[in-house]
Scaffold this active site. Structure first.
Site, PDB file in Angstrom:
ATOM      1  N   LYS A 124     -85.790  38.112 -10.883  1.00  0.00           N
ATOM      2  CA  LYS A 124     -84.903  37.427  -9.935  1.00  0.00           C
ATOM      3  C   LYS A 124     -83.982  38.409  -9.241  1.00  0.00           C
ATOM      4  O   LYS A 124     -83.683  38.259  -8.059  1.00  0.00           O
ATOM      5  CB  LYS A 124     -84.098  36.331 -10.637  1.00  0.00           C
ATOM      6  CG  LYS A 124     -84.964  35.137 -10.979  1.00  0.00           C
ATOM      7  CD  LYS A 124     -84.165  33.959 -11.491  1.00  0.00           C
ATOM      8  CE  LYS A 124     -85.094  32.801 -11.820  1.00  0.00           C
ATOM      9  NZ  LYS A 124     -84.462  31.764 -12.611  1.00  0.00           N
ATOM     10  N   LYS A 205     -97.539  32.683 -11.162  1.00  0.00           N
ATOM     11  CA  LYS A 205     -97.272  31.307 -11.610  1.00  0.00           C
ATOM     12  C   LYS A 205     -96.703  30.492 -10.460  1.00  0.00           C
ATOM     13  O   LYS A 205     -96.062  31.039  -9.552  1.00  0.00           O
ATOM     14  CB  LYS A 205     -96.345  31.297 -12.817  1.00  0.00           C
ATOM     15  CG  LYS A 205     -94.929  31.678 -12.511  1.00  0.00           C
ATOM     16  CD  LYS A 205     -93.977  31.328 -13.649  1.00  0.00           C
ATOM     17  CE  LYS A 205     -92.569  31.601 -13.129  1.00  0.00           C
ATOM     18  NZ  LYS A 205     -91.474  31.129 -13.854  1.00  0.00           N
ATOM     19  N   LYS A 208     -90.623  27.532  -8.289  1.00  0.00           N
ATOM     20  CA  LYS A 208     -89.695  26.894  -7.366  1.00  0.00           C
ATOM     21  C   LYS A 208     -89.119  27.917  -6.411  1.00  0.00           C
ATOM     22  O   LYS A 208     -88.862  27.639  -5.264  1.00  0.00           O
ATOM     23  CB  LYS A 208     -88.503  26.306  -8.141  1.00  0.00           C
ATOM     24  CG  LYS A 208     -88.788  25.022  -8.832  1.00  0.00           C
ATOM     25  CD  LYS A 208     -87.511  24.478  -9.464  1.00  0.00           C
ATOM     26  CE  LYS A 208     -87.714  24.366 -10.950  1.00  0.00           C
ATOM     27  NZ  LYS A 208     -86.664  23.854 -11.735  1.00  0.00           N
TER      28      LYS A 208
HETATM   29  P1  TYM Z   1     -87.080  25.966 -15.014  1.00  0.00           P
HETATM   30  O1  TYM Z   1     -86.122  24.997 -14.385  1.00  0.00           O
HETATM   31  O2  TYM Z   1     -87.486  27.157 -14.225  1.00  0.00           O
HETATM   32  O3  TYM Z   1     -88.406  25.230 -15.440  1.00  0.00           O
HETATM   33  C1  TYM Z   1     -88.409  24.008 -16.191  1.00  0.00           C
HETATM   34  C2  TYM Z   1     -89.599  23.992 -17.129  1.00  0.00           C
HETATM   35  O4  TYM Z   1     -90.811  24.119 -16.376  1.00  0.00           O
HETATM   36  C3  TYM Z   1     -91.625  25.161 -16.951  1.00  0.00           C
HETATM   37  N1  TYM Z   1     -92.398  25.804 -15.869  1.00  0.00           N
HETATM   38  C4  TYM Z   1     -93.726  25.962 -15.896  1.00  0.00           C
HETATM   39  N2  TYM Z   1     -94.658  25.604 -16.799  1.00  0.00           N
HETATM   40  C5  TYM Z   1     -95.965  25.890 -16.514  1.00  0.00           C
HETATM   41  N3  TYM Z   1     -96.350  26.504 -15.367  1.00  0.00           N
HETATM   42  C6  TYM Z   1     -95.452  26.887 -14.428  1.00  0.00           C
HETATM   43  N4  TYM Z   1     -95.858  27.465 -13.304  1.00  0.00           N
HETATM   44  C7  TYM Z   1     -94.060  26.625 -14.678  1.00  0.00           C
HETATM   45  N5  TYM Z   1     -92.909  26.849 -13.971  1.00  0.00           N
HETATM   46  C8  TYM Z   1     -91.902  26.348 -14.720  1.00  0.00           C
HETATM   47  C9  TYM Z   1     -90.615  26.119 -17.578  1.00  0.00           C
HETATM   48  O5  TYM Z   1     -91.207  26.908 -18.589  1.00  0.00           O
HETATM   49  C10 TYM Z   1     -89.576  25.161 -18.144  1.00  0.00           C
HETATM   50  O6  TYM Z   1     -89.974  24.696 -19.421  1.00  0.00           O
HETATM   51  N6  TYM Z   1     -84.196  28.617 -18.120  1.00  0.00           N
HETATM   52  C11 TYM Z   1     -84.868  27.341 -17.943  1.00  0.00           C
HETATM   53  C12 TYM Z   1     -83.964  26.137 -17.994  1.00  0.00           C
HETATM   54  C13 TYM Z   1     -83.149  26.002 -19.238  1.00  0.00           C
HETATM   55  C14 TYM Z   1     -83.643  25.630 -20.523  1.00  0.00           C
HETATM   56  C15 TYM Z   1     -82.495  25.589 -21.355  1.00  0.00           C
HETATM   57  C16 TYM Z   1     -84.922  25.368 -21.019  1.00  0.00           C
HETATM   58  C17 TYM Z   1     -81.805  26.162 -19.341  1.00  0.00           C
HETATM   59  N7  TYM Z   1     -81.399  25.907 -20.603  1.00  0.00           N
HETATM   60  C18 TYM Z   1     -82.617  25.260 -22.717  1.00  0.00           C
HETATM   61  C19 TYM Z   1     -85.034  25.034 -22.385  1.00  0.00           C
HETATM   62  C20 TYM Z   1     -83.896  24.998 -23.200  1.00  0.00           C
HETATM   63  C21 TYM Z   1     -85.523  27.329 -16.561  1.00  0.00           C
HETATM   64  O7  TYM Z   1     -85.077  27.993 -15.653  1.00  0.00           O
HETATM   65  O8  TYM Z   1     -86.529  26.427 -16.429  1.00  0.00           O
END
Ligand code: TYM
Length: 338
Positions: A124, A205, A208
């Site tokens: 990032k 991957k 967003k």
């Molecule tokens: P975030 O918001 O980027 O994504 C949310 C969830 O979606 C999954 N994900 C994917 N899975 C499969 N293929 C993809 N291309 C893909 N893109 C995203 C992510 O693995 C995630 O499970 N840091 C985290 C948010 C967070 C969090 C937490 C998660 C903050 N606190 C505590 C678990 C526990 C994040 O940015 O996810």
């Protein structure tokens, strides 16, 4: 056998599950299949706590009105997918102040070196002009999210593996410095669709922050979605085989079809001889999955007051647990009681 609600006490027999998602960018198929569909599995037999992590979204500059709208939109989408606030705790991170409070204790427990090794930060920060301190200390806030709820399991996509590992390290270090305070959580990464790839660039991957013509959005027009599958990149040898390394485009379609239908991608591969039929069936399966979600979302979007009410109740439930954990951490670390 039901989870704790306003009229029930926490049921200690059920393992606590926690996960979160950022309200930044549009929800895409990777989020849906990699994380949110697996979240549904925990609604019956676990004490599931799910969070829209708006504070995490601030780590990259955001338009305030957009952040506000996206937070509510994401909560409505989660409910539309089936994350029923009656069967879990669904809330917005900034509504429970203990997340920010515990994050500071986490920042003082993790080392600069550990934070410097986080690949999400490297990715990032390479792509942003302004690199905030929050982007660097992001994993400390994520550790606070998880540890506040005495979480046993964290269901996430594969890209979150390192974040859960650092959470475990922080919890263990805190416990050994200050005495038993936190439960050390396990991550759960589903075997299917843990990494949904971009349809146009299957080596990357779906994301967003980097939307492309190969990103399938949950709220996309369904005719556009079907077209995106027809134009998905495959390869030139025309053999349907599940081989992630050598045939990433085809394997991605099989993963998506498998996640949408509940079948194993290897078994699905045996059913196809041509890419065309695989693309059509994958598009149809995804459209069938998205259609009812979009219909339910459109209904919920008519009544934002109801979503706000549900989120407020969720924050109250979450805070009961978060306050007790923060209090234990505050005491153990030696901060004087207020
Ligand atoms: P975030 O918001 O980027 O994504 C949310 C969830 O979606 C999954 N994900 C994917 N899975 C499969 N293929 C993809 N291309 C893909 N893109 C995203 C992510 O693995 C995630 O499970 N840091 C985290 C948010 C967070 C969090 C937490 C998660 C903050 N606190 C505590 C678990 C526990 C994040 O940015 O996810």
């Amino acid at each position: 056998m039901r989870r704790w609600g306003p009229t029930r006490l926490p049921c200690r027999a059920m393992a606590r599950v926690f996960s979160g998602i950022q309200p930044s960018g549009d929800l895409h198929l990777g989020n849906l299949l990699g994380a949110l569909v697996p979240w549904l599995d925990y609604l019956e037999e676990h004490d599931a706590v799910y969070c829209v992590v708006d504070l995490h979204a601030l780590t990259l500059p955001k338009d305030p009105a957009e952040l506000q709208a996206r937070t509510l939109e994401l909560a409505q989408l989660l409910i539309a997918i089936g994350i029923d606030p009656e069967r879990c705790t669904l809330f917005v991170q900034s509504h429970v102040p203990q997340h920010s409070q515990l994050a500071w204790l986490m920042e003082c427990t993790v080392s600069f070196g550990e934070l410097s090794r986080m690949t999400a930060f490297k990715d990032k920060s390479d792509r942003s002009e302004f690199i905030s301190g929050g982007l660097f200390t992001y994993p400390a806030l994520q550790a606070a999210d998880i540890l506040l709820y005495n979480t046993a399991m964290v269901p996430v996509g594969d890209d979150q593996r390192q974040h859960i590992e650092i959470t475990r390290d922080i919890a263990e270090r805190f416990n050994s410095r200050y005495g038993e305070t936190f439960v050390v959580p396990e991550h759960v990464i589903g075997p299917v669709a843990a990494r949904v790839m971009d349809l146009k660039r299957p080596e990357r991957k779906m994301s967003k922050s980097e939307e492309s013509a190969g990103t399938v959005l949950v709220l996309d027009d369904l005719a556009v979605t079907a077209k995106k599958f027809k134009r998905a990149v495959t390869d030139s040898d025309n053999e349907v085989r599940y081989d992630r390394e050598n045939k990433p485009g085809v394997a991605n379609l099989l993963d998506i079809l498998g996640a949408a239908t509940g079948e194993a991608p290897e078994a699905l591969a045996a059913k196809y001889e041509q890419y065309g039929a695989l693309k059509v069936d994958t598009a149809d399966a995804v459209v069938a999955l998205l259609e009812p979600i979009q219909a339910r979302y459109n209904e919920l979007a008519q009544d934002p007051g109801e979503t706000t009410r549900l989120l407020r109740l969720g924050a109250q439930k979450a805070q009961e647990v978060a306050a007790a954990t923060y209090e234990r951490a505050r005491k153990n670390v030696g901060l004087v009681a207020p």
